[in-house]
Each structure stands twice: as C-alpha cells, then as structure tokens.
Design a protein around this motif. Structure first.
Motif, PDB file in Angstrom:
ATOM      1  N   ALA A   1      -5.258   8.510 -10.063  1.00 19.67           N
ATOM      2  CA  ALA A   1      -6.443   8.122  -9.289  1.00 19.67           C
ATOM      3  C   ALA A   1      -6.549   6.601  -9.135  1.00 19.67           C
ATOM      4  N   LEU A   2      -6.296   5.874 -10.232  1.00 22.31           N
ATOM      5  CA  LEU A   2      -6.395   4.415 -10.156  1.00 22.31           C
ATOM      6  C   LEU A   2      -5.289   3.827  -9.285  1.00 22.31           C
ATOM      7  N   THR A   3      -4.123   4.411  -9.308  1.00 21.04           N
ATOM      8  CA  THR A   3      -3.031   3.928  -8.460  1.00 21.04           C
ATOM      9  C   THR A   3      -3.367   4.122  -6.989  1.00 21.04           C
ATOM     10  N   ILE A   4      -3.937   5.286  -6.660  1.00 23.22           N
ATOM     11  CA  ILE A   4      -4.353   5.532  -5.275  1.00 23.22           C
ATOM     12  C   ILE A   4      -5.468   4.559  -4.887  1.00 23.22           C
ATOM     13  N   ALA A   5      -6.399   4.301  -5.828  1.00 24.50           N
ATOM     14  CA  ALA A   5      -7.468   3.332  -5.557  1.00 24.50           C
ATOM     15  C   ALA A   5      -6.895   1.940  -5.337  1.00 24.50           C
ATOM     16  N   THR A   6      -5.831   1.592  -6.060  1.00 19.43           N
ATOM     17  CA  THR A   6      -5.185   0.293  -5.865  1.00 19.43           C
ATOM     18  C   THR A   6      -4.547   0.205  -4.487  1.00 19.43           C
ATOM     19  N   ALA A   7      -3.994   1.323  -4.003  1.00 19.13           N
ATOM     20  CA  ALA A   7      -3.442   1.350  -2.645  1.00 19.13           C
ATOM     21  C   ALA A   7      -4.546   1.111  -1.611  1.00 19.13           C
ATOM     22  N   VAL A   8      -5.704   1.739  -1.821  1.00 22.30           N
ATOM     23  CA  VAL A   8      -6.841   1.508  -0.927  1.00 22.30           C
ATOM     24  C   VAL A   8      -7.279   0.043  -1.011  1.00 22.30           C
TER      25      VAL A   8
ATOM     26  N   ALA B   1       0.803  -1.223   0.000  1.00 23.50           N
ATOM     27  CA  ALA B   1       0.000   0.000   0.000  1.00 23.50           C
ATOM     28  C   ALA B   1       0.838   1.276   0.000  1.00 23.50           C
ATOM     29  N   PRO B   2       1.888   1.427   0.839  1.00 21.98           N
ATOM     30  CA  PRO B   2       2.666   2.681   0.818  1.00 21.98           C
ATOM     31  C   PRO B   2       3.329   2.959  -0.529  1.00 21.98           C
ATOM     32  N   PHE B   3       3.834   1.918  -1.192  1.00 23.57           N
ATOM     33  CA  PHE B   3       4.466   2.119  -2.500  1.00 23.57           C
ATOM     34  C   PHE B   3       3.442   2.610  -3.528  1.00 23.57           C
TER      35      PHE B   3
END
Length: 317
Positions: free
Chosen positions: A149-156, A114-116
């Motif tokens: 946005a999708l990368t941040i959603a993947t972290a979530v 998640a942090p990456f």
C-alpha cells in the motif's frame, strides 16, 4: 558591474561549492560502501576511515553553507511599512531559461519513477493477498511484512510531484504577477513525506544498517526544500534558509544516489536525481536575485495628497 557578470558572481559560490561538495560526498560514499560494511551482513565497521571522513565532509559542508547563507546579501530597497519584498517573484520569468528547464526535467524524472513504484507495489499487494488466502487454509502461514500500500502511495506521490514541479517550471518560464509556486511546491513536499514513510518501512526491519542514513537525510532535506520554496511564494519567505537547504539537498542527494545506484533501486535513483536538479535550479536562480529582486509590473506607487499619480514598477504589493 555588468548585469551578466553580477549574476554569475552571485550564483557561482553556491553552485561551485555545492557541486564540489556533492562530488566529494558521492566519491566518499562509494568508498564507504566498498570498505566500511561487513559483506552481506551489512553491519558497519566501527571507526572505518571512509565513514569518518564522509561525516566530517558533510559537517564541514553544512557549516560552510551556513556561513555563505548568513553573508548572502539581500535587497536593501526600502519598502512601505507593513510590506515586504516580493521574493516570490524571484522564481517567475526573469529571461533565464536554465531554471525552468532544470525544474521541468526534474518533473519528468519524478514521473518516470511512478511506473516502477506502481509495478512494485502491485506485485507486493498480489503476494500479500495470496498469503492471506493461504493463511485462510493454513493459519501457520506467515504474512509478508509489506502489503504494497505504501509503495503504491509513493507512486501516486511521484505523480503529484510531477504535477507540482511542472507547474513550478511553467511559472518560471512565464512572467506573471503571482505564480502558483506556493501551492505547486507543496505537492512534491507531500510526495516526499510519503516517500519517507515507505523508505523507513523498508529499512526499519534492520536498524543496524547505517547505510540508510544518507537516503533518510536526503529525503528530509528535499521535503524542507519544497516547504521553504512554498514559503517563498506565500509570504513566509526565508531566502537564506532556502539557499542552505537547497545546497544540502544537492549534497545529500548525491551521496544517497550512489547507494541507490549500487542497490539498483531505479525509483529511488530517479527521485533523488529529480531532487538534485531542483536544488541546482534554486541555487542557479535565487542568489543573484536576492540583492536585486525582480519588479512587479503595473503596480502604482502610493501617492500623497496633491502629488501627481506616477505608475512605476515596484517589488512590493
């Protein structure tokens, strides 16, 4: 037969063949990366030996696991009309710590990704906002293809996966009448959907890069694994299909992991390794418990009029 020996004999074919296929696929994938693509262009070399052999091995592995799944013995214990075997109990506490340990390790690997993902997503978002500001001053400025946005959603999604896997491990450690594995397994399944969209977005710009195929198949297999796991815990059980999907998830994730390590994509590597551990955990726990599923404690056997009440353990509701 001794229960321990029976347990080992039930899971050994799945574990041995899955691990052997995973190692062979990973070795072939490494060979393919070094010999079957045209340098920096990334274009595949038609008819490359490594690609052909890797494809054949994956097809043969899928066929072999299908044969194993079809011949996997299931419990013949009789059940009452309208009822079914409680396969969801297979993943509850069975005095075996291996399954919960593997699943909890998988949860923390997902958490570590998640942090990456979050850092990458925030950086992409910042660059996109800077480009928007620059375009307001100069309309000829080109915007980046990714706003993050999708990368941040993947972290979530990785955080959701962590919570779901952690609960699955907890259910596998503590006995109970009914676990929460059905709901918990949907969380990494949903996270897999987001991960699939993000990975496709980052690779779709250049569809001739066939090296994306192992990652695509690995993510899809992982999604199916979690969905079938959820089905096992909510009454829509397909135990033989779950075994096949778990084996193929392990094999495909191992091949994709070689690519992720070569490209130094830490987040993808951690998520793939998490899938490998979850698939191995399922292959460890499920096969020996299908023929003799755990019993549900404290459920009274229905009695006929005039018969004495007998409290027994049963596998059915």
């Amino acid at each position: 037969m001794n229960p321990i020996n029976k347990s080992l004999s039930g899971r050994m074919p799945w574990l041995l063949f899955a691990l052997a296929s995973a190692l062979v696929s990973a070795a072939l994938r490494r060979w393919q990366l070094s010999s079957a693509f045209e340098g920096e262009a990334g274009l595949p070399i038609p008819g490359a030996q490594a690609s052909v052999i890797l494809t054949c091995v994956l097809v043969m592995a899928a066929a072999w696991f299908l044969i194993l799944a079809v011949h996997q013995p299931l419990s013949k214990r009789p059940v009452a009309p309208g009822q079914a075997h409680r396969w969801d109990l297979v993943f509850l506490d069975a005095g075996d710590p291996v399954y919960p340990i593997l699943v909890v390790l998988s949860a923390f690997l997902a958490l570590a990704a998640a942090p990456f993902l979050l850092k990458t997503g925030i950086d992409q978002w910042s660059l996109y906002q800077e480009a928007l500001d620059a375009r307001a001053q100069n309309p000829s400025v080109q915007l980046p293809s990714n706003n993050g946005a999708l990368t941040i959603a993947t972290a979530v999604g990785a955080l959701l996966s962590f919570l779901g896997l952690l609960q699955m491990g907890r259910d596998g450690l503590h006995a109970g009448r009914r676990g929460k594995g059905g709901f918990s397994a949907t969380l990494p399944g949903i996270a897999g959907c987001i991960w699939l969209m993000e990975s496709f977005r980052s690779h779709a710009a250049n569809p001739v890069q066939w090296d994306y195929a192992p990652l695509l198949l690995a993510i899809v297999c992982g999604m199916l694994l979690y969905m079938d796991f959820a089905g096992m815990s909510t009454g829509a059980s397909r135990p033989r299909r779950l075994l096949w999907v778990a084996a193929m998830t392990l094999v495909m994730s191992a091949a994709a992991l070689v690519s992720a390590l070569a490209e130094q994509t830490v987040a993808d590597s951690l998520l793939l390794f998490a899938q490998i551990l979850t698939a191995a955990a399922v292959l460890w726990r499920l096969p020996p418990n299908l023929e003799n599923p755990p019993k549900l404690k404290g459920t009274p056997i229905p009695r006929r009029p005039g018969e004495a009440s007998i409290q027994e353990e049963t596998t059915d509701e």
